[in-house]
Design a protein around this motif. Structure first.
Motif, PDB file in Angstrom:
ATOM      1  N   MET A   1       0.812  -1.190   0.000  1.00  0.00           N
ATOM      2  CA  MET A   1       0.000   0.000   0.000  1.00  0.00           C
ATOM      3  C   MET A   1       0.865   1.267   0.000  1.00  0.00           C
ATOM      4  N   VAL A   2       1.853   1.333   0.893  1.00  0.00           N
ATOM      5  CA  VAL A   2       2.708   2.528   0.971  1.00  0.00           C
ATOM      6  C   VAL A   2       3.511   2.675  -0.313  1.00  0.00           C
ATOM      7  N   GLU A   3       3.943   1.562  -0.884  1.00  0.00           N
ATOM      8  CA  GLU A   3       4.678   1.632  -2.146  1.00  0.00           C
ATOM      9  C   GLU A   3       3.819   2.293  -3.230  1.00  0.00           C
ATOM     10  N   ARG A   4       2.549   1.911  -3.297  1.00  0.00           N
ATOM     11  CA  ARG A   4       1.633   2.491  -4.292  1.00  0.00           C
ATOM     12  C   ARG A   4       1.462   3.989  -4.058  1.00  0.00           C
ATOM     13  N   ILE A   5       1.312   4.368  -2.799  1.00  0.00           N
ATOM     14  CA  ILE A   5       1.169   5.789  -2.464  1.00  0.00           C
ATOM     15  C   ILE A   5       2.406   6.568  -2.918  1.00  0.00           C
ATOM     16  N   ASN A   6       3.571   6.016  -2.674  1.00  0.00           N
ATOM     17  CA  ASN A   6       4.808   6.714  -3.049  1.00  0.00           C
ATOM     18  C   ASN A   6       4.985   6.796  -4.562  1.00  0.00           C
ATOM     19  N   ARG A   7       4.539   5.780  -5.272  1.00  0.00           N
ATOM     20  CA  ARG A   7       4.549   5.857  -6.735  1.00  0.00           C
ATOM     21  C   ARG A   7       3.632   6.985  -7.207  1.00  0.00           C
ATOM     22  N   ASP A   8       2.466   7.079  -6.562  1.00  0.00           N
ATOM     23  CA  ASP A   8       1.515   8.138  -6.915  1.00  0.00           C
ATOM     24  C   ASP A   8       2.065   9.527  -6.594  1.00  0.00           C
ATOM     25  N   ILE A   9       2.781   9.654  -5.506  1.00  0.00           N
ATOM     26  CA  ILE A   9       3.317  10.966  -5.123  1.00  0.00           C
ATOM     27  C   ILE A   9       4.184  11.543  -6.230  1.00  0.00           C
ATOM     28  N   VAL A  10       5.083  10.730  -6.780  1.00  0.00           N
ATOM     29  CA  VAL A  10       5.993  11.271  -7.805  1.00  0.00           C
ATOM     30  C   VAL A  10       5.296  11.499  -9.137  1.00  0.00           C
ATOM     31  N   LEU A  11       4.130  10.886  -9.339  1.00  0.00           N
ATOM     32  CA  LEU A  11       3.400  11.070 -10.596  1.00  0.00           C
ATOM     33  C   LEU A  11       2.294  12.117 -10.499  1.00  0.00           C
ATOM     34  N   LYS A  12       1.597  12.148  -9.392  1.00  0.00           N
ATOM     35  CA  LYS A  12       0.407  12.989  -9.282  1.00  0.00           C
ATOM     36  C   LYS A  12       0.633  14.325  -8.570  1.00  0.00           C
ATOM     37  N   TYR A  13       1.771  14.482  -7.946  1.00  0.00           N
ATOM     38  CA  TYR A  13       2.029  15.694  -7.171  1.00  0.00           C
ATOM     39  C   TYR A  13       3.240  16.463  -7.681  1.00  0.00           C
ATOM     40  N   GLN A  14       3.424  16.430  -8.975  1.00  0.00           N
ATOM     41  CA  GLN A  14       4.560  17.118  -9.572  1.00  0.00           C
ATOM     42  C   GLN A  14       4.461  18.632  -9.388  1.00  0.00           C
ATOM     43  N   LYS A  15       3.267  19.168  -9.469  1.00  0.00           N
ATOM     44  CA  LYS A  15       3.068  20.609  -9.271  1.00  0.00           C
ATOM     45  C   LYS A  15       3.504  21.011  -7.862  1.00  0.00           C
ATOM     46  N   GLU A  16       3.117  20.229  -6.872  1.00  0.00           N
ATOM     47  CA  GLU A  16       3.480  20.515  -5.483  1.00  0.00           C
ATOM     48  C   GLU A  16       4.981  20.348  -5.258  1.00  0.00           C
ATOM     49  N   ILE A  17       5.576  19.358  -5.902  1.00  0.00           N
ATOM     50  CA  ILE A  17       7.023  19.173  -5.794  1.00  0.00           C
ATOM     51  C   ILE A  17       7.741  20.371  -6.402  1.00  0.00           C
ATOM     52  N   LYS A  18       7.252  20.841  -7.540  1.00  0.00           N
ATOM     53  CA  LYS A  18       7.825  22.037  -8.173  1.00  0.00           C
ATOM     54  C   LYS A  18       7.720  23.239  -7.233  1.00  0.00           C
ATOM     55  N   GLU A  19       6.595  23.380  -6.529  1.00  0.00           N
ATOM     56  CA  GLU A  19       6.425  24.486  -5.586  1.00  0.00           C
ATOM     57  C   GLU A  19       7.482  24.449  -4.489  1.00  0.00           C
ATOM     58  N   VAL A  20       7.809  23.257  -4.005  1.00  0.00           N
ATOM     59  CA  VAL A  20       8.847  23.135  -2.981  1.00  0.00           C
ATOM     60  C   VAL A  20      10.188  23.604  -3.550  1.00  0.00           C
ATOM     61  N   PHE A  21      10.508  23.156  -4.745  1.00  0.00           N
ATOM     62  CA  PHE A  21      11.781  23.579  -5.355  1.00  0.00           C
ATOM     63  C   PHE A  21      11.784  25.085  -5.623  1.00  0.00           C
ATOM     64  N   THR A  22      10.655  25.633  -6.013  1.00  0.00           N
ATOM     65  CA  THR A  22      10.569  27.076  -6.232  1.00  0.00           C
ATOM     66  C   THR A  22      10.866  27.829  -4.935  1.00  0.00           C
ATOM     67  N   ARG A  42       5.742  11.888   1.946  1.00  0.00           N
ATOM     68  CA  ARG A  42       5.910  13.118   1.154  1.00  0.00           C
ATOM     69  C   ARG A  42       7.223  13.808   1.495  1.00  0.00           C
ATOM     70  N   THR A  43       7.490  13.957   2.783  1.00  0.00           N
ATOM     71  CA  THR A  43       8.738  14.598   3.198  1.00  0.00           C
ATOM     72  C   THR A  43       9.942  13.760   2.787  1.00  0.00           C
ATOM     73  N   GLY A  44       9.845  12.456   2.941  1.00  0.00           N
ATOM     74  CA  GLY A  44      10.958  11.580   2.565  1.00  0.00           C
ATOM     75  C   GLY A  44      11.256  11.646   1.084  1.00  0.00           C
ATOM     76  N   ILE A  45      10.216  11.661   0.276  1.00  0.00           N
ATOM     77  CA  ILE A  45      10.407  11.725  -1.176  1.00  0.00           C
ATOM     78  C   ILE A  45      10.972  13.070  -1.582  1.00  0.00           C
ATOM     79  N   ILE A  46      10.413  14.157  -1.066  1.00  0.00           N
ATOM     80  CA  ILE A  46      10.926  15.468  -1.458  1.00  0.00           C
ATOM     81  C   ILE A  46      12.362  15.633  -0.966  1.00  0.00           C
ATOM     82  N   SER A  47      12.670  15.141   0.219  1.00  0.00           N
ATOM     83  CA  SER A  47      14.050  15.208   0.724  1.00  0.00           C
ATOM     84  C   SER A  47      14.993  14.410  -0.167  1.00  0.00           C
ATOM     85  N   ALA A  48      14.539  13.235  -0.585  1.00  0.00           N
ATOM     86  CA  ALA A  48      15.357  12.411  -1.482  1.00  0.00           C
ATOM     87  C   ALA A  48      15.574  13.117  -2.817  1.00  0.00           C
TER      88      ALA A  48
END
Length: 141
Positions: A1-22, A42-48
């Motif tokens: 389940m968590v693996e699926r969520i993390n796959r979705d984070i990098v695909l579905k939340y690209q706009k939010e990830i861009k906001e963090v980098f901005t 979310r924090t682990g992925i963005i930190s990575a």
């Protein structure tokens, strides 16, 4: 389940990830705190992704991710699960753990679709090479 969520984070939340980098690209925003409910998905992925953009070795990125297990008090956070069936206790402990397979799921999804993290950051997130250089200038000594 968590693996699926993390796959979705990098695909579905690209706009939010861009906001963090901005935010990170603007030195006026420092110091910056990045956090979420448990600090590992979310924090682990963005930190990575930030560490990857800085050129940090994948093994070091994984070690950093797994530090959550040393500093997040899983038994305390899941204390309300006592008295529930064992399967529920296991599920709650699983959700609060930072397992390598969780971060690897996000990494695998990135590599499946973009070949590598650098390409993902450029194509999916929209970071230019100049922005990555600028981020390195801000965050690295």
């Amino acid at each position: 389940m968590v693996e699926r969520i993390n796959r979705d984070i990098v695909l579905k939340y690209q706009k939010e990830i861009k906001e963090v980098f901005t935010l990170l690209l603007d030195e006026k925003n420092y110091p910056v705190v990045i956090q979420c409910t448990t600090g590992k998905d979310r924090t682990g992925i963005i930190s990575a992704l930030i560490l990857a953009s800085l050129g940090v070795n994948e093994d070091v990125i994984m070690e950093d991710y797994c530090l959550t297990n040393d500093y997040f008090n899983i038994p305390r956070a899941s204390k309300y699960a006592y008295g529930l069936p064992t399967s529920a206790q296991v599920a709650i402990t699983t959700i609060y753990s930072a397992r390598k397979s969780y971060l690897n799921a996000a990494k695998d999804e990135i590599e499946k679709r973009y070949d590598d993290t650098r390409t993902y950051l450029r194509k999916a997130i929209g970071l230019s090479d100049d922005e990555i250089k600028h981020l390195r200038n801000i965050l690295l000594e």
